[in-house]
Design a protein around this motif. Sequence first.
Motif, PDB file in Angstrom:
ATOM      1  N   ALA A  46       0.834  -1.203   0.000  1.00  0.00           N
ATOM      2  CA  ALA A  46       0.000   0.000   0.000  1.00  0.00           C
ATOM      3  C   ALA A  46       0.869   1.253   0.000  1.00  0.00           C
ATOM      4  O   ALA A  46       1.964   1.264   0.552  1.00  0.00           O
ATOM      5  CB  ALA A  46      -0.920   0.011   1.211  1.00  0.00           C
ATOM      6  N   VAL A  74      -5.819  -3.986   0.452  1.00  0.00           N
ATOM      7  CA  VAL A  74      -5.146  -2.992  -0.376  1.00  0.00           C
ATOM      8  C   VAL A  74      -5.943  -2.862  -1.662  1.00  0.00           C
ATOM      9  O   VAL A  74      -6.126  -3.841  -2.397  1.00  0.00           O
ATOM     10  CB  VAL A  74      -3.680  -3.381  -0.661  1.00  0.00           C
ATOM     11  N   ARG A  83      -3.879   1.150  -4.438  1.00  0.00           N
ATOM     12  CA  ARG A  83      -2.775   1.069  -3.486  1.00  0.00           C
ATOM     13  C   ARG A  83      -3.081   1.769  -2.164  1.00  0.00           C
ATOM     14  O   ARG A  83      -2.188   2.178  -1.441  1.00  0.00           O
ATOM     15  CB  ARG A  83      -1.470   1.604  -4.065  1.00  0.00           C
ATOM     16  N   GLU A  85      -4.627   1.387   1.610  1.00  0.00           N
ATOM     17  CA  GLU A  85      -4.910   0.360   2.610  1.00  0.00           C
ATOM     18  C   GLU A  85      -6.240   0.659   3.309  1.00  0.00           C
ATOM     19  O   GLU A  85      -6.441   1.765   3.812  1.00  0.00           O
ATOM     20  CB  GLU A  85      -3.781   0.321   3.633  1.00  0.00           C
TER      21      GLU A  85
END
Length: 167
Positions: A46, A74, A83, A85
Amino acid sequence: MNPNSTGRRTFLSAVAGSLTAVSVAGCLDGDASDNGDEPEPVVDAADSLVGNTDPDAWRAVEEIRFDGYVGGWVGAAPSAIDRVENPTLVLVAGQKYEITWENMDGVHHNIAFWDANRDVVDEYTTAGNETVGEVETLEFEATPEMENYLCEYQQVGQIGAVRVLDG
């Protein structure tokens, strides 16, 4: 001189030295609250903890993809969560979606939608798997009751918010 005083003095010097080292390390290392930066993601894959929650970025979304890790979900798609989290999902009430996740670490995961009472919403949950590379897909309709999406096996690390917009 008392024979115990040397041992005591050595012990106290060691404790003082350790406390000094810990204090200096804490000042040098710091955390997000000390230096004003945002906290870092737990999962190395992430890049961020904050996705795009602008409703306009989500209106045309029908498919959501995640990579599943013990430390967090992710985002892989749409671009608003790429990307990120445990990103916040912005959904439109009454709209149908498909959420697909891939097991990235070989730990047993599933995905479910919970309401404010921590109950699964409309049986929107997957069976789960523990095979690296295996994917699961869940088709669902967004409802105002949805509060979170999460892995029911790693509820602390793999949980994100759901924001449901009026249709």
